[in-house]
Design a protein around this motif. Structure first.
Motif, PDB file in Angstrom:
ATOM      1  N   ASP A 351       0.824  -1.215   0.000  1.00 17.63           N
ATOM      2  CA  ASP A 351       0.000   0.000   0.000  1.00 17.63           C
ATOM      3  C   ASP A 351       0.855   1.261   0.000  1.00 17.63           C
ATOM      4  O   ASP A 351       0.450   2.296  -0.536  1.00 17.63           O
ATOM      5  CB  ASP A 351      -0.946   0.004   1.207  1.00 17.63           C
ATOM      6  CG  ASP A 351      -2.218  -0.788   0.947  1.00 17.63           C
ATOM      7  OD1 ASP A 351      -2.422  -1.238  -0.196  1.00 17.63           O
ATOM      8  OD2 ASP A 351      -3.017  -0.951   1.894  1.00 17.63           O
ATOM      9  N   TYR A 352       2.027   1.209   0.615  1.00 19.17           N
ATOM     10  CA  TYR A 352       2.924   2.366   0.559  1.00 19.17           C
ATOM     11  C   TYR A 352       3.137   2.813  -0.888  1.00 19.17           C
ATOM     12  O   TYR A 352       3.198   4.013  -1.185  1.00 19.17           O
ATOM     13  CB  TYR A 352       4.276   2.018   1.172  1.00 19.17           C
ATOM     14  CG  TYR A 352       4.395   2.201   2.670  1.00 19.17           C
ATOM     15  CD1 TYR A 352       3.597   3.098   3.373  1.00 19.17           C
ATOM     16  CD2 TYR A 352       5.334   1.475   3.388  1.00 19.17           C
ATOM     17  CE1 TYR A 352       3.737   3.264   4.742  1.00 19.17           C
ATOM     18  CE2 TYR A 352       5.482   1.639   4.763  1.00 19.17           C
ATOM     19  CZ  TYR A 352       4.678   2.528   5.434  1.00 19.17           C
ATOM     20  OH  TYR A 352       4.819   2.696   6.795  1.00 19.17           O
ATOM     21  N   LYS A 353       3.245   1.870  -1.799  1.00 20.61           N
ATOM     22  CA  LYS A 353       3.488   2.221  -3.205  1.00 20.61           C
ATOM     23  C   LYS A 353       2.287   2.943  -3.804  1.00 20.61           C
ATOM     24  O   LYS A 353       2.439   3.791  -4.685  1.00 20.61           O
ATOM     25  CB  LYS A 353       3.830   0.958  -4.008  1.00 20.61           C
ATOM     26  CG  LYS A 353       5.180   0.357  -3.633  1.00 20.61           C
ATOM     27  CD  LYS A 353       5.580  -0.798  -4.532  1.00 20.61           C
ATOM     28  CE  LYS A 353       4.849  -2.066  -4.206  1.00 20.61           C
ATOM     29  NZ  LYS A 353       5.400  -3.228  -4.927  1.00 20.61           N
ATOM     30  N   THR A 354       1.101   2.605  -3.323  1.00 21.76           N
ATOM     31  CA  THR A 354      -0.108   3.296  -3.787  1.00 21.76           C
ATOM     32  C   THR A 354      -0.249   4.665  -3.144  1.00 21.76           C
ATOM     33  O   THR A 354      -0.682   5.628  -3.792  1.00 21.76           O
ATOM     34  CB  THR A 354      -1.349   2.443  -3.464  1.00 21.76           C
ATOM     35  OG1 THR A 354      -1.236   1.169  -4.111  1.00 21.76           O
ATOM     36  CG2 THR A 354      -2.638   3.131  -3.927  1.00 21.76           C
ATOM     37  N   PHE A 355       0.106   4.754  -1.887  1.00 24.09           N
ATOM     38  CA  PHE A 355      -0.119   5.980  -1.128  1.00 24.09           C
ATOM     39  C   PHE A 355       0.894   7.084  -1.434  1.00 24.09           C
ATOM     40  O   PHE A 355       0.595   8.272  -1.248  1.00 24.09           O
ATOM     41  CB  PHE A 355      -0.066   5.702   0.379  1.00 24.09           C
ATOM     42  CG  PHE A 355      -1.101   4.743   0.900  1.00 24.09           C
ATOM     43  CD1 PHE A 355      -2.207   4.382   0.129  1.00 24.09           C
ATOM     44  CD2 PHE A 355      -0.984   4.195   2.178  1.00 24.09           C
ATOM     45  CE1 PHE A 355      -3.163   3.501   0.625  1.00 24.09           C
ATOM     46  CE2 PHE A 355      -1.934   3.320   2.671  1.00 24.09           C
ATOM     47  CZ  PHE A 355      -3.022   2.973   1.890  1.00 24.09           C
ATOM     48  N   LEU A 356       2.093   6.718  -1.861  1.00 26.12           N
ATOM     49  CA  LEU A 356       3.163   7.713  -1.991  1.00 26.12           C
ATOM     50  C   LEU A 356       2.841   8.740  -3.073  1.00 26.12           C
ATOM     51  O   LEU A 356       2.432   8.389  -4.179  1.00 26.12           O
ATOM     52  CB  LEU A 356       4.493   7.040  -2.308  1.00 26.12           C
ATOM     53  CG  LEU A 356       5.699   7.974  -2.175  1.00 26.12           C
ATOM     54  CD1 LEU A 356       6.009   8.225  -0.710  1.00 26.12           C
ATOM     55  CD2 LEU A 356       6.921   7.401  -2.885  1.00 26.12           C
ATOM     56  N   HIS A 357       3.040  10.011  -2.738  1.00 24.61           N
ATOM     57  CA  HIS A 357       2.809  11.119  -3.668  1.00 24.61           C
ATOM     58  C   HIS A 357       4.124  11.860  -3.932  1.00 24.61           C
ATOM     59  O   HIS A 357       5.000  11.920  -3.074  1.00 24.61           O
ATOM     60  CB  HIS A 357       1.795  12.117  -3.085  1.00 24.61           C
ATOM     61  CG  HIS A 357       0.374  11.732  -3.335  1.00 24.61           C
ATOM     62  ND1 HIS A 357      -0.186  10.589  -2.818  1.00 24.61           N
ATOM     63  CD2 HIS A 357      -0.613  12.336  -4.056  1.00 24.61           C
ATOM     64  CE1 HIS A 357      -1.454  10.505  -3.190  1.00 24.61           C
ATOM     65  NE2 HIS A 357      -1.739  11.558  -3.948  1.00 24.61           N
ATOM     66  N   SER A 358       4.212  12.424  -5.089  1.00 26.48           N
ATOM     67  CA  SER A 358       5.332  13.318  -5.416  1.00 26.48           C
ATOM     68  C   SER A 358       4.762  14.626  -5.945  1.00 26.48           C
ATOM     69  O   SER A 358       3.689  14.643  -6.549  1.00 26.48           O
ATOM     70  CB  SER A 358       6.255  12.683  -6.461  1.00 26.48           C
ATOM     71  OG  SER A 358       5.554  12.439  -7.662  1.00 26.48           O
ATOM     72  N   LYS A 359       5.477  15.716  -5.696  1.00 30.42           N
ATOM     73  CA  LYS A 359       4.981  17.021  -6.118  1.00 30.42           C
ATOM     74  C   LYS A 359       6.162  17.960  -6.335  1.00 30.42           C
ATOM     75  O   LYS A 359       7.087  18.019  -5.515  1.00 30.42           O
ATOM     76  CB  LYS A 359       4.048  17.602  -5.046  1.00 30.42           C
ATOM     77  CG  LYS A 359       3.336  18.891  -5.472  1.00 30.42           C
ATOM     78  CD  LYS A 359       2.331  19.335  -4.407  1.00 30.42           C
ATOM     79  CE  LYS A 359       1.616  20.613  -4.851  1.00 30.42           C
ATOM     80  NZ  LYS A 359       0.636  21.075  -3.840  1.00 30.42           N
ATOM     81  N   ALA A 360       6.137  18.674  -7.466  1.00 32.63           N
ATOM     82  CA  ALA A 360       7.197  19.643  -7.761  1.00 32.63           C
ATOM     83  C   ALA A 360       7.135  20.797  -6.777  1.00 32.63           C
ATOM     84  O   ALA A 360       6.058  21.295  -6.432  1.00 32.63           O
ATOM     85  CB  ALA A 360       7.036  20.161  -9.181  1.00 32.63           C
ATOM     86  N   GLN A 361       8.302  21.227  -6.292  1.00 31.53           N
ATOM     87  CA  GLN A 361       8.391  22.290  -5.304  1.00 31.53           C
ATOM     88  C   GLN A 361       9.447  23.306  -5.741  1.00 31.53           C
ATOM     89  O   GLN A 361      10.373  22.988  -6.499  1.00 31.53           O
ATOM     90  CB  GLN A 361       8.791  21.721  -3.933  1.00 31.53           C
ATOM     91  CG  GLN A 361       7.977  20.547  -3.473  1.00 31.53           C
ATOM     92  CD  GLN A 361       6.655  20.917  -2.816  1.00 31.53           C
ATOM     93  OE1 GLN A 361       6.294  20.350  -1.828  1.00 31.53           O
ATOM     94  NE2 GLN A 361       5.899  21.835  -3.371  1.00 31.53           N
ATOM     95  N   LYS A 362       9.296  24.533  -5.218  1.00 35.29           N
ATOM     96  CA  LYS A 362      10.276  25.576  -5.501  1.00 35.29           C
ATOM     97  C   LYS A 362      10.449  26.441  -4.261  1.00 35.29           C
ATOM     98  O   LYS A 362       9.477  26.980  -3.727  1.00 35.29           O
ATOM     99  CB  LYS A 362       9.833  26.443  -6.679  1.00 35.29           C
ATOM    100  CG  LYS A 362      10.838  27.533  -7.043  1.00 35.29           C
ATOM    101  CD  LYS A 362      10.369  28.335  -8.251  1.00 35.29           C
ATOM    102  CE  LYS A 362      11.385  29.424  -8.612  1.00 35.29           C
ATOM    103  NZ  LYS A 362      10.936  30.210  -9.795  1.00 35.29           N
ATOM    104  N   ASP A 363      11.685  26.573  -3.811  1.00 36.19           N
ATOM    105  CA  ASP A 363      11.999  27.428  -2.675  1.00 36.19           C
ATOM    106  C   ASP A 363      12.001  28.868  -3.156  1.00 36.19           C
ATOM    107  O   ASP A 363      12.844  29.269  -3.964  1.00 36.19           O
ATOM    108  CB  ASP A 363      13.360  27.049  -2.102  1.00 36.19           C
ATOM    109  CG  ASP A 363      13.668  27.777  -0.802  1.00 36.19           C
ATOM    110  OD1 ASP A 363      13.453  29.005  -0.730  1.00 36.19           O
ATOM    111  OD2 ASP A 363      14.155  27.107   0.129  1.00 36.19           O
TER     112      ASP A 363
END
Length: 801
Positions: A351-363
């Motif tokens: 389930d970790y593989k389903t739950f994991l999200h990624s998102k582009a970020q900028k400081d």
């Protein structure tokens, strides 16, 4: 299913596992697990109310019955005697300490432990409530023990018979006398509508008494009160203990293997009374907690229930508390649910593989661009919807410990996606977001929508969770030639912060700012969180960094980390241990007594014992374990039906294994799942099988409210509800039932520790090995900071550099 965990290639430091566990040294046959019961969704039973005295255990080999003289009949169990003393045609009850005396010696005042002159007591609901109490009118010797009888006649003319069956429990616990109480309506008058029975034991007059009521009263009676009533569902173990600090005489009273149900008021209450006139413990059935409950009066009506009365003499309160808890835990003889923990481990990681999200970020300050990786704050059980992408490195969020688990699962199973996900999460925190401050205090809370860290102080609890997870991830990476020097730099910065900022008395503060000092309002522009939760200068969290420091010592060999751990331990020993309680584990509560602080106290004392072999730390460890286990519900009861999916397993009484979040409160969760590995260590150290029994209960039953086999109807198998309330037989839960990230870590962290350290996950498998073998293994494991076990994993060549 289980073969996926046997892909072991090389052992490096862990060659000892092959030597001891896999060579057959000290090995016996596979254990019989037929006693484990399947999770079954059938109607929860009601009490049978059958006396069945012919089924009570016989006296033989469990104790003995004696007739001291014509006026005293006695039951003897070890160094303790229960006397029925006749005076004026009534029998009173006395507990007597008989060590170094003939078992037939009459009780003298200095040997009289506790008593009750009127052990038969009933309340009657009529025009007014009537209280009837007396001594027993007759005592009859039986093959199980004694049958004690009394009879009452109400003002309206109803007749009530009390039949108390005294017997030795089948568990053969020393100093324990069981009572099967039967209250029977032999004649009923319409003016009388209900009956309730009371059983008590205590001491007349004031004295110096210490108290233990699981998860509620530790050592000192609540200030300003002379009595405190608890519905048994508010107690993980339905028992109470009182300890005479002058004599060491200890008495405890519990419900014995109760069948608890809200239908027809089939639940009890326990009352602790500590007044100038008397100190005593009593059980009322039905309950008298918020308003007095009754069973209806009709001719032939009866209720039947069992209790355990335990007498001990202990040298101090902590010894008494440990002894009482372990005795009554064993007497409960809990069911063990047949949970496949290997499958639990698999579904959480899948389930970790389903739950994991990624998102582009900028400081926005530096212009640096990167990608955040993390698990959602929550997932609602009702609809499977994901909550906000806000990440805590430890505590509720447990992002870094989760990432270690992803890495380990990926390497063990040649699963590149899991491995890469774990690497990505940790690289995000350490390298991309640069969570370490120059002072060595980690920034702990990241909001993806803000492209940065939340303005929030660093609780030492949050930091320790994160950094110990990072230390384990670094050990795993290093063992498999994955170079992450930045990870080590972060670990070392935090470890050195702990060394350099330890208070002169050895303590640590509860909450820090990012310049390294204790947090104060508006430090670094950060406003103090609401609810008075910071309490930065409190030192109750000093237990929490100790295991990390011990592991850092094992990782580096640098004595300064060991010295800091021992210095912190001495502060704890002098200032926290004597109080008998632990505070401050839940950062979102004011510095309260709570089980999570108890868990960290267990980690702390185990570390100190491992570093020194000093028995004082073992005594502390057993005290912290009794404190922490007292939060665990070890008996079952159902809740009423609810529209919420998360309530479903609780309709059928699968609350056993849940644990109270804070002391003297009613919210429950499954955080206690973390400690089954720790309990297993304690079993190995002490050889006391009660800790193996506790480990197995926690290992197996904490997963009963998890959808691991798909039977609960949740969208994902790893979902389990967190903060819930059930003591009043109705179900309520945060977000109407929601998984939060720590829940999965709690369920699999001890499984992975068992697998990597012992090569098996189920503590029952330890029955195949003798203690000498297990102790040799434990000595090699140490605290857990040495070289990580290695696995054959071809996907290592494919990870992103």
């Amino acid at each position: 299913m289980r073969n996926i965990f046997l892909k072991i290639a090389t052992f490096t430091l862990f060659a000892w596992i092959g030597l001891f566990l896999f060579s057959g040294c000290g090995k016996t046959e596979n254990p019989d697990l037929s006693y484990r019961v399947p999770r079954s969704f059938t109607e929860f039973p009601l009490p049978s109310n059958r006396i069945d005295s012919d089924k009570l255990p016989k006296v033989k080999d469990k104790g003995k019955l004696i007739n001291i003289d014509n006026n005293i009949l006695s039951m003897v169990n070890g160094d303790y005697r229960l006397d029925f003393v006749k005076k004026d045609n009534n029998y009173s009850l006395e507990l007597v300490y008989i060590k170094d005396l003939p078992s037939t010696a009459p009780a003298t005042p200095d040997r009289l432990m506790y008593a009750n002159a009127f052990p038969a007591e009933v309340y009657i609901k009529s025009q007014t409530t009537e209280n009837h109490f007396s001594g027993y009118r007759e005592i009859v010797m039986k093959d199980y023990g004694f049958l004690a009888q009394a009879e009452f006649k109400t003002a309206a003319g109803s007749k009530i018979t009390v039949l108390d069956h005294y017997y030795f429990p089948k568990e053969s616990e020393t100093g324990v006398f069981n009572i099967r109480k039967a209250v029977i309506v032999t004649e009923a008058k319409s003016a009388d509508t209900g009956f309730e029975s009371i059983y008590s034991i205590g001491s007349k007059g004031s004295g110096t008494y210490n108290w233990f009521v699981p998860n509620n009263i530790f050592l000192n009676f609540p200030s300003g009160l002379t009595s405190k009533v608890f519905r048994e569902t508010q107690l993980g173990l339905p028992m109470m203990m009182m300890y005479n600090a002058d004599t060491g005489y200890t008495v405890s009273l519990s419900r014995y293997q109760p069948i608890v149900n809200y239908i027809d008021n089939n639940f009890a209450s326990l009352t602790a009374i500590n007044s100038k006139a008397e100190a005593k413990i009593e059980i009322a059935y039905p309950s008298l907690d918020t308003s007095r409950k009754f069973h209806p009066i009709s001719e032939g009506a009866q209720h039947v229930f069992d209790m355990s009365l335990c007498a001990t003499r202990c040298e101090d309160y902590n010894t008494a508390m440990i002894s009482a808890y372990n005795t009554h835990f064993n007497l409960q003889n809990q069911r063990i649910v047949d949970t496949d923990i290997y499958e639990v481990y698999r579904v959480v990681n899948e389930d970790y593989k389903t739950f994991l999200h990624s998102k582009a970020q900028k400081d926005e300050d530096t212009g640096k661009q990167y990608t955040s990786y993390g698990l959602p704050w929550r997932i609602t059980i009702q609809d499977g919807e994901f909550g906000p992408l806000t990440y805590q490195a430890g505590f509720i969020g447990q992002q870094i410990p989760s990432a270690y688990q992803m890495m380990l699962y990926g390497i063990m199973n040649n699963d590149l996606k899991s491995l890469q996900n774990g690497l990505n999460v940790i690289d995000f925190w350490v390298i991309a977001a640069e969570f370490m401050s120059l002072a060595g205090v980690p920034r702990i809370w990241y909001d993806t929508w803000a492209d940065g860290f939340r303005e929030y102080p660093c609780f030492i609890r949050m930091a320790v969770d994160a950094m110990e997870g990072l230390l384990d991830a670094y050990r795993l990476a290093k063992a498999h030639n994955i170079n992450r020097y930045e990870w080590y730099d972060a670990i070392e910065m935090f470890a050195n912060f702990l060394v350099n900022n330890q208070n002169s008395d050895g303590s640590y503060y509860r909450c820090y700012n990012y310049d390294g000092g204790p947090f104060e309002n508006w430090d670094n522009g950060i406003e103090e969180p609401p609810g008075n939760i910071a309490q930065s200068y409190r030192k109750d969290s000093t237990t929490m960094p100790v295991r990390f420091l011990g592991k850092m010592y094992e990782l580096t060999g640098d004595a300064k980390y060991k010295e800091a751990a021992l210095k912190a331990g001495e502060y704890v020993y002098q200032n926290l241990y004597p109080e008998g309680v632990y505070r401050g584990g839940t950062c979102d509560n004011p510095n309260r007594i709570d089980k999570e602080a108890g868990v960290f106290a267990m980690y702390c004392y185990d570390t100190l014992y491992t570093l020194t072999a000093d028995d004082k730390w073992l005594s502390c460890l057993l005290q912290a374990t009794a404190f922490t286990m007292s939060t665990v519900q070890v008996f079952s009861f159902p809740v009423k039906e609810s529209d919420l999916k998360a309530a479903y397993p609780l309709y059928y009484g699968y609350n056993d294994g849940m644990s109270f979040i804070t002391g003297n409160n009613n919210g429950l969760d499954n955080y206690i799942a973390f400690i089954y590995y720790e309990l297993f260590r304690i079993y190995i150290i002490t050889g006391d099988e009660i800790y193996l029994k506790q480990a197995e209960l926690v290992q197996q039953n904490t997963k009963s409210i998890m959808n691991w086999d798909g039977t609960l109807g949740y969208k994902y198998k790893s979902l389990v509800a967190e903060a819930s309330t059930i003591y009043n037989f109705t179900f309520s839960s945060a977000s109407d039932g929601a998984w939060v990230t720590w829940s999965s870590v709690a369920n699999i962290d001890p499984i992975s520790k068992m697998l990597t350290n012992f090569g098996f996950a189920d503590v029952a498998e330890a029955k195949k090995y003798d203690l000498a073998t297990l102790r040799a293994t434990l000595n090699t494991i140490g605290i857990g900071g040495g070289e990580h076990r290695t696995y054959d994993c071809s996907c290592l060549a494919d990870i992103e550099k």
